[in-house]
Design a protein around this motif. Structure first.
Motif, short mmCIF file in Angstrom:
data_model
loop_
_atom_site.label_atom_id
_atom_site.label_comp_id
_atom_site.label_asym_id
_atom_site.label_seq_id
_atom_site.Cartn_x
_atom_site.Cartn_y
_atom_site.Cartn_z
N SER A 1 0.82 -1.22 0.00
CA SER A 1 0.00 0.00 0.00
C SER A 1 0.85 1.26 0.00
N ASP A 2 1.99 1.26 0.69
CA ASP A 2 2.84 2.44 0.70
C ASP A 2 3.36 2.74 -0.70
N HIS B 1 2.11 1.64 -3.63
CA HIS B 1 1.01 1.94 -4.55
C HIS B 1 0.53 3.38 -4.37
N SER B 2 0.55 3.87 -3.15
CA SER B 2 0.15 5.25 -2.88
C SER B 2 1.09 6.23 -3.57
N ARG C 1 0.58 6.02 -7.37
CA ARG C 1 -0.67 6.68 -7.75
C ARG C 1 -0.47 8.20 -7.83
N ARG C 2 0.25 8.77 -6.87
CA ARG C 2 0.51 10.21 -6.89
C ARG C 2 1.38 10.61 -8.09
#
Length: 168
Positions: free
Chosen positions: A133-134, A136-137, A140-141
């Protein structure tokens, strides 16, 4: 004056996260050390008056080999590490440290798949623990920033493996 201990400060300058980690290991025995990305950061920390600028190397651009069937990403896309910005043609957008470091890895090897493990080690400096998740975040940004610049490159997810930079 006798009896007053003299402390020294060692300053290391390295532009990539891997080089900064290596410097930290080398300087670990020093009483005090500071590791920065640029000479300007060291000057700012020390409060040194700015001297006339020295020619700096050009921003890192995409220039790695890719598979013959794949098109190389656009040459107008660049990461300026000194200013931590993403540049597409005549537009720029600021990057966070993590966005910069992830994008820099991908830019250095466009088309190449960067595994979660390799990216995590390179950017976060530790072993990947299976939580994506870290990462992917951050990706995504960066995708959003590439889209805002209308760049003709994006970050493609390779399910269960990692990411790669590809032309749109």
């Amino acid at each position: 004056m006798q009896g007053i201990p003299v402390a020294s400060l060692v300053i290391g300058i390295a532009s990539s996260p891997a080089e900064r980690r290596q410097l930290a290991r080398l300087l670990g025995g020093s009483d005090a050390f500071l590791i920065v990305s640029t000479v300007d950061q060291a000057r700012e920390f020390l409060g040194v008056v700015e001297t006339p600028p020295v020619a700096t190397p050009p921003a890192t651009t995409m220039r790695a080999e890719v598979a013959p069937s794949a098109q190389p990403p656009p040459p107008d896309l660049a990461v300026d590490s000194d200013r931590r910005v993403l540049r597409w043609r005549d537009q720029e957008i600021d990057l966070t440290r993590l966005e910069h470091d992830v994008l820099l890895c991908l830019v250095h090897a466009p088309g190449q798949i960067w595994t979660y493990e390799r990216l995590h080690l390179e950017v976060w400096g530790n072993r990947h623990l299976g939580r994506n998740s870290d990462m992917h975040s951050v990706v995504r940004r960066v995708r959003g920033k590439l889209a805002r610049l209308n760049a003709t490159a994006t970050i493609h997810s390779v399910r269960g493996v990692g990411f790669r930079l590809v032309p749109v």
